[in-house]
Motif scaffolding. Structure first.
Motif, PDB file in Angstrom:
ATOM      1  N   ASN A  61       0.847  -1.198   0.000  1.00 39.96           N
ATOM      2  CA  ASN A  61       0.000   0.000   0.000  1.00 39.96           C
ATOM      3  C   ASN A  61       0.876   1.239   0.000  1.00 39.96           C
ATOM      4  O   ASN A  61       1.966   1.253   0.563  1.00 39.96           O
ATOM      5  N   GLN A  97      -7.144  10.472  -7.187  1.00 38.05           N
ATOM      6  CA  GLN A  97      -8.119   9.409  -7.439  1.00 38.05           C
ATOM      7  C   GLN A  97      -7.521   8.012  -7.344  1.00 38.05           C
ATOM      8  O   GLN A  97      -8.257   7.041  -7.297  1.00 38.05           O
ATOM      9  N   ASP A  98      -6.198   7.901  -7.320  1.00 38.17           N
ATOM     10  CA  ASP A  98      -5.623   6.562  -7.234  1.00 38.17           C
ATOM     11  C   ASP A  98      -5.744   6.017  -5.809  1.00 38.17           C
ATOM     12  O   ASP A  98      -6.272   6.663  -4.929  1.00 38.17           O
ATOM     13  N   ASP A  99      -5.259   4.818  -5.599  1.00 35.76           N
ATOM     14  CA  ASP A  99      -5.405   4.140  -4.318  1.00 35.76           C
ATOM     15  C   ASP A  99      -4.296   4.558  -3.360  1.00 35.76           C
ATOM     16  O   ASP A  99      -3.407   3.789  -3.037  1.00 35.76           O
ATOM     17  N   TRP A 101      -3.433   5.930   0.361  1.00 38.06           N
ATOM     18  CA  TRP A 101      -3.960   5.991   1.724  1.00 38.06           C
ATOM     19  C   TRP A 101      -3.384   7.200   2.455  1.00 38.06           C
ATOM     20  O   TRP A 101      -2.334   7.720   2.068  1.00 38.06           O
ATOM     21  N   PRO A 115      -8.183   4.588   4.009  1.00 35.63           N
ATOM     22  CA  PRO A 115      -8.150   4.317   2.570  1.00 35.63           C
ATOM     23  C   PRO A 115      -8.603   5.552   1.796  1.00 35.63           C
ATOM     24  O   PRO A 115      -9.260   6.448   2.331  1.00 35.63           O
ATOM     25  N   SER A 116      -8.253   5.594   0.515  1.00 37.92           N
ATOM     26  CA  SER A 116      -8.506   6.781  -0.307  1.00 37.92           C
ATOM     27  C   SER A 116      -9.973   7.191  -0.348  1.00 37.92           C
ATOM     28  O   SER A 116     -10.285   8.379  -0.320  1.00 37.92           O
ATOM     29  N   ASP A 117     -10.890   6.225  -0.409  1.00 32.93           N
ATOM     30  CA  ASP A 117     -12.307   6.601  -0.475  1.00 32.93           C
ATOM     31  C   ASP A 117     -12.766   7.287   0.807  1.00 32.93           C
ATOM     32  O   ASP A 117     -13.570   8.214   0.761  1.00 32.93           O
TER      33      ASP A 117
END
Length: 140
Positions: A61, A97-99, A101, A115-117
């Motif tokens: 990650n 917008q990528d993953d 953290w 996490p990104s969201d």
């Protein structure tokens, strides 16, 4: 007749845990982050207002480490004088917008990783819509 005694393995009250989590996210969304910055080579100056997101990788990650105090930043080995202070909600509004953290106070035992969201949802916890302005009725 015996009186029931709560034991250490009793189920956690899910409502209380959810409220604690929400309160922590609200506090984080309304806090100031110290973002460590690399010292530019001598003679070079970063553009005015530029913010470089430091990225570390662990266990597959990618994380951006941020800190909530000078002490936490110094404990990680970074210089508080070179860090940029930015509202967490401003980071979240423009989060990539990528993953990627967000690691908050990763050098402390209370550190958390989002996490990104969830990072991109932080403006809602601060009462700001996803467009970076106060929530309107269509976003409520």
């Amino acid at each position: 007749m015996s009186t029931p005694h709560p034991d250490d393995h009793a189920p956690v009250d899910a409502t209380a845990a959810a409220e604690d989590t929400q309160a922590a996210l609200i506090d984080l969304a309304n806090s100031i982050a110290l973002v460590p910055q690399a010292v530019p080579p001598e003679g070079e100056q970063p553009p005015e207002g530029a913010l470089a997101l430091p990225v570390i990788e662990q266990d597959g990650n990618r994380y951006v480490p941020v800190f909530t105090s000078d002490d936490a930043l110094a404990a990680a080995g970074a210089d508080p004088d070179t860090a940029i202070r930015v509202p967490v909600v401003e980071l979240a509004v423009s989060w990539p917008q990528d993953d990627l953290w967000l690691a908050v106070d990763p050098s402390t035992e209370d550190g958390i990783a989002l996490p990104s969201d969830l990072v991109r949802a932080l403006p809602q916890y601060a009462g700001i819509g996803t467009l970076g302005r106060p929530k309107g009725p269509e976003e409520a």
